[in-house]
Design a protein around this motif. Structure first.
Motif, PDB file in Angstrom:
ATOM      1  N   PRO A  32       0.829  -1.208   0.000  1.00  0.00           N
ATOM      2  CA  PRO A  32       0.000   0.000   0.000  1.00  0.00           C
ATOM      3  C   PRO A  32       0.864   1.259   0.000  1.00  0.00           C
ATOM      4  O   PRO A  32       1.920   1.306   0.619  1.00  0.00           O
ATOM      5  CB  PRO A  32      -0.809  -0.119   1.290  1.00  0.00           C
ATOM      6  N   LYS A  33       0.391   2.264  -0.711  1.00  0.00           N
ATOM      7  CA  LYS A  33       1.129   3.517  -0.777  1.00  0.00           C
ATOM      8  C   LYS A  33       0.864   4.330   0.487  1.00  0.00           C
ATOM      9  O   LYS A  33      -0.212   4.282   1.055  1.00  0.00           O
ATOM     10  CB  LYS A  33       0.695   4.311  -1.999  1.00  0.00           C
ATOM     11  N   ARG A  34       1.861   5.097   0.909  1.00  0.00           N
ATOM     12  CA  ARG A  34       1.701   5.948   2.087  1.00  0.00           C
ATOM     13  C   ARG A  34       0.890   7.171   1.701  1.00  0.00           C
ATOM     14  O   ARG A  34       1.144   7.820   0.702  1.00  0.00           O
ATOM     15  CB  ARG A  34       3.060   6.383   2.610  1.00  0.00           C
ATOM     16  N   ARG A  35      -0.088   7.467   2.516  1.00  0.00           N
ATOM     17  CA  ARG A  35      -0.909   8.642   2.260  1.00  0.00           C
ATOM     18  C   ARG A  35      -0.268   9.856   2.917  1.00  0.00           C
ATOM     19  O   ARG A  35       0.342   9.758   3.962  1.00  0.00           O
ATOM     20  CB  ARG A  35      -2.310   8.441   2.809  1.00  0.00           C
ATOM     21  N   ALA A  36      -0.453  10.977   2.287  1.00  0.00           N
ATOM     22  CA  ALA A  36       0.047  12.213   2.858  1.00  0.00           C
ATOM     23  C   ALA A  36      -0.778  12.550   4.089  1.00  0.00           C
ATOM     24  O   ALA A  36      -1.974  12.278   4.158  1.00  0.00           O
ATOM     25  CB  ALA A  36      -0.036  13.341   1.841  1.00  0.00           C
ATOM     26  N   SER A  37      -0.144  13.133   5.077  1.00  0.00           N
ATOM     27  CA  SER A  37      -0.876  13.490   6.288  1.00  0.00           C
ATOM     28  C   SER A  37      -1.879  14.597   5.967  1.00  0.00           C
ATOM     29  O   SER A  37      -1.718  15.355   5.025  1.00  0.00           O
ATOM     30  CB  SER A  37       0.096  13.946   7.374  1.00  0.00           C
ATOM     31  N   GLY A  38      -2.908  14.695   6.779  1.00  0.00           N
ATOM     32  CA  GLY A  38      -3.969  15.666   6.540  1.00  0.00           C
ATOM     33  C   GLY A  38      -3.546  17.101   6.775  1.00  0.00           C
ATOM     34  O   GLY A  38      -4.192  18.027   6.329  1.00  0.00           O
ATOM     35  N   ALA A  39      -2.426  17.303   7.462  1.00  0.00           N
ATOM     36  CA  ALA A  39      -1.984  18.662   7.758  1.00  0.00           C
ATOM     37  C   ALA A  39      -1.388  19.300   6.506  1.00  0.00           C
ATOM     38  O   ALA A  39      -0.861  18.630   5.633  1.00  0.00           O
ATOM     39  CB  ALA A  39      -0.955  18.638   8.875  1.00  0.00           C
ATOM     40  N   ALA A  40      -1.470  20.617   6.468  1.00  0.00           N
ATOM     41  CA  ALA A  40      -0.876  21.357   5.359  1.00  0.00           C
ATOM     42  C   ALA A  40       0.645  21.297   5.469  1.00  0.00           C
ATOM     43  O   ALA A  40       1.197  21.083   6.552  1.00  0.00           O
ATOM     44  CB  ALA A  40      -1.355  22.810   5.404  1.00  0.00           C
ATOM     45  N   PRO A  41       1.344  21.474   4.365  1.00  0.00           N
ATOM     46  CA  PRO A  41       2.809  21.451   4.429  1.00  0.00           C
ATOM     47  C   PRO A  41       3.340  22.572   5.330  1.00  0.00           C
ATOM     48  O   PRO A  41       2.737  23.636   5.451  1.00  0.00           O
ATOM     49  CB  PRO A  41       3.254  21.659   2.988  1.00  0.00           C
ATOM     50  N   ARG A  42       4.452  22.308   5.965  1.00  0.00           N
ATOM     51  CA  ARG A  42       5.019  23.291   6.899  1.00  0.00           C
ATOM     52  C   ARG A  42       5.483  24.540   6.159  1.00  0.00           C
ATOM     53  O   ARG A  42       6.049  24.465   5.077  1.00  0.00           O
ATOM     54  CB  ARG A  42       6.215  22.690   7.631  1.00  0.00           C
ATOM     55  N   GLN A  43       5.238  25.661   6.778  1.00  0.00           N
ATOM     56  CA  GLN A  43       5.696  26.939   6.235  1.00  0.00           C
ATOM     57  C   GLN A  43       7.106  27.212   6.721  1.00  0.00           C
ATOM     58  O   GLN A  43       7.398  27.083   7.911  1.00  0.00           O
ATOM     59  CB  GLN A  43       4.769  28.087   6.672  1.00  0.00           C
ATOM     60  N   VAL A  44       7.965  27.577   5.819  1.00  0.00           N
ATOM     61  CA  VAL A  44       9.347  27.890   6.191  1.00  0.00           C
ATOM     62  C   VAL A  44       9.399  29.367   6.555  1.00  0.00           C
ATOM     63  O   VAL A  44       8.997  30.229   5.766  1.00  0.00           O
ATOM     64  CB  VAL A  44      10.312  27.582   5.024  1.00  0.00           C
ATOM     65  N   GLU A  45       9.882  29.652   7.770  1.00  0.00           N
ATOM     66  CA  GLU A  45       9.970  31.045   8.206  1.00  0.00           C
ATOM     67  C   GLU A  45      11.259  31.656   7.676  1.00  0.00           C
ATOM     68  O   GLU A  45      12.303  31.004   7.679  1.00  0.00           O
ATOM     69  CB  GLU A  45       9.951  31.108   9.734  1.00  0.00           C
ATOM     70  N   PRO A  46      11.180  32.899   7.234  1.00  0.00           N
ATOM     71  CA  PRO A  46      12.402  33.563   6.771  1.00  0.00           C
ATOM     72  C   PRO A  46      13.338  33.820   7.966  1.00  0.00           C
ATOM     73  O   PRO A  46      12.886  33.969   9.107  1.00  0.00           O
ATOM     74  CB  PRO A  46      11.912  34.863   6.167  1.00  0.00           C
ATOM     75  N   PRO A  47      14.631  33.823   7.718  1.00  0.00           N
ATOM     76  CA  PRO A  47      15.564  34.067   8.828  1.00  0.00           C
ATOM     77  C   PRO A  47      15.386  35.460   9.425  1.00  0.00           C
ATOM     78  O   PRO A  47      14.976  36.389   8.759  1.00  0.00           O
ATOM     79  CB  PRO A  47      16.932  33.909   8.192  1.00  0.00           C
ATOM     80  N   GLY A  48      15.671  35.591  10.715  1.00  0.00           N
ATOM     81  CA  GLY A  48      15.512  36.865  11.433  1.00  0.00           C
ATOM     82  C   GLY A  48      16.538  37.897  10.995  1.00  0.00           C
ATOM     83  O   GLY A  48      17.500  37.601  10.272  1.00  0.00           O
ATOM     84  N   PRO A  49      16.361  39.159  11.472  1.00  0.00           N
ATOM     85  CA  PRO A  49      17.270  40.251  11.064  1.00  0.00           C
ATOM     86  C   PRO A  49      18.651  40.145  11.617  1.00  0.00           C
ATOM     87  O   PRO A  49      19.184  39.535  12.344  1.00  0.00           O
ATOM     88  CB  PRO A  49      16.591  41.507  11.601  1.00  0.00           C
TER      89      PRO A  49
END
Length: 73
Positions: free
Chosen positions: A56-73
């Motif tokens: 069986p193929k693995r299903r993607a989790s129901g959560a949205a893909p993680r957002q990558v935060e831009p690096p701080g100043p």
């Protein structure tokens, strides 16, 4: 319709193989075992039908893909 046709053809080939073994039995044990493997495979497809995938193929989790935060100043 395609799966039904495949099951019908495999069942027909299995019955022909069995009837051929009854009418003209194999000469020795090795030939009998050689006929057994294709017969079992044809019978399996005729009874169960074609399967898409055994693993069986693995299903993607129901959560949205993680957002990558831009690096701080």
């Amino acid at each position: 319709m395609n799966a039904l046709l495949l099951r019908l053809v495999c069942g027909l080939l299995f019955s022909v193989l069995v009837l051929g073994a009854i009418v003209r039995p194999p000469d020795n044990f090795g030939q009998g075992l050689g006929m057994l493997l294709p017969a079992v495979m044809l019978l399996g497809v005729a009874l169960k039908g074609p399967r898409r995938s055994i693993i069986p193929k693995r299903r993607a989790s129901g959560a949205a893909p993680r957002q990558v935060e831009p690096p701080g100043p």
